[in-house]
Design a protein around this motif. Structure first.
Motif: not given
Length: 257
Positions: A61-66, A92-102, A244-250
């Motif tokens: 998921x995190x590497x897929x934020x590219x 939105x993707x940044x929020x998802x990334x923060x949630x996963x890392x936290x 992150x998937x929501x961000x992908x859709x957007x």
């Protein structure tokens, strides 16, 4: 290292047998091709290392934020315009990334999981590296055919990462025959088929669009991680993935592709 070395050797052998002309290259093509290869090597170096420290789902998921790094780099270095909806996707993707890392690092508890957090950071560095690989590739593919481009880039990546491994003071020969069979499959399927398909498409689609297509790894790898390694997804991991998937859709719907 072996993934890139094997892929590069197979490509060189095919080109020799078919008597394809890779050279001469302009100074710009040679420099950018080598640079693209360096970023590809760094992507694998950091991302694959992350799998030792964090879960498969979090790593992928995190590497897929590219795609979002691609958008940011395109915005600041290439002066491309960015729409409000793409800004929303980035947030939105940044929020998802923060949630996963936290969640992975237990940052809100008294016992921070520094190991998982370190793995998450490695995956993000891998995402940042592959973003430059896609951006440079989009520029080179305007004038270079697919075969010439991937031969130059994979060979450059192979040379660079081999040098890195030589200076890393590790035993690169202790693998079993079974291990090498899987490494060979990595070189054939994800590299020569998968990455080459992306590089072919770079001539016809923007780097952002290509980067977005890589995000299908999230669902597939999470399912395979559960089947083969019994790695389940926690509630907060699921929430982060959903963001992150929501961000992908957007991005896919409103991004400039």
């Amino acid at each position: 290292m072996y993934r890139l070395d094997i892929a590069a050797l197979i490509l060189l052998l095919i080109n020799i047998l078919k008597k394809n002309k890779i050279l001469p290259l302009s100074r710009k093509e040679l420099l950018l091709g080598f640079l693209s290869g360096v970023f590809l090597a760094l992507h694998f170096y950091f991302w694959i290392a992350s799998l030792k420290y964090t879960s498969i789902a979090s790593s992928v998921v995190l590497v897929s934020t590219n795609p979002f790094f691609v958008v940011l780099v395109s915005l600041f270095l290439m002066k491309e315009k960015i729409t409000f909806k793409m800004v929303l996707a980035l947030i939105v993707s940044f929020i998802g990334t923060i949630i996963i890392t936290v969640n992975d690092g237990n940052l809100f508890s008294s016992k921070i999981d520094k190991v998982a957090l370190f793995g998450d950071m490695l995956a993000l560095i891998g995402a940042f590296s592959v973003s430059f690989y896609f951006i440079i590739g989009a520029q080179l593919r305007k004038s270079m055919d697919t075969n010439k481009y991937i031969t130059v880039v994979y060979s450059s990546a192979a040379i660079f990462i081999t040098i890195m491994v030589m200076f890393a003071n590790v035993d690169a020969f202790h693998y079993s025959t079974r291990d090498f069979s899987f490494i060979f499959l990595l070189a054939i399927i994800p590299q020569l088929v998968g990455h080459s398909a992306f590089n072919w498409a770079l001539k016809y689609l923007k780097a952002t669009a290509i980067a977005i297509t890589t995000l299908g790894e999230i669902i597939g790898s999470s399912i395979l991680a559960y089947i083969f390694f019994a790695q389940t997804i926690s509630l907060w991991q699921f929430v982060g993935i959903a963001f992150i998937i929501s961000a992908i859709v957007i991005s896919f719907k409103y991004g400039k592709v």
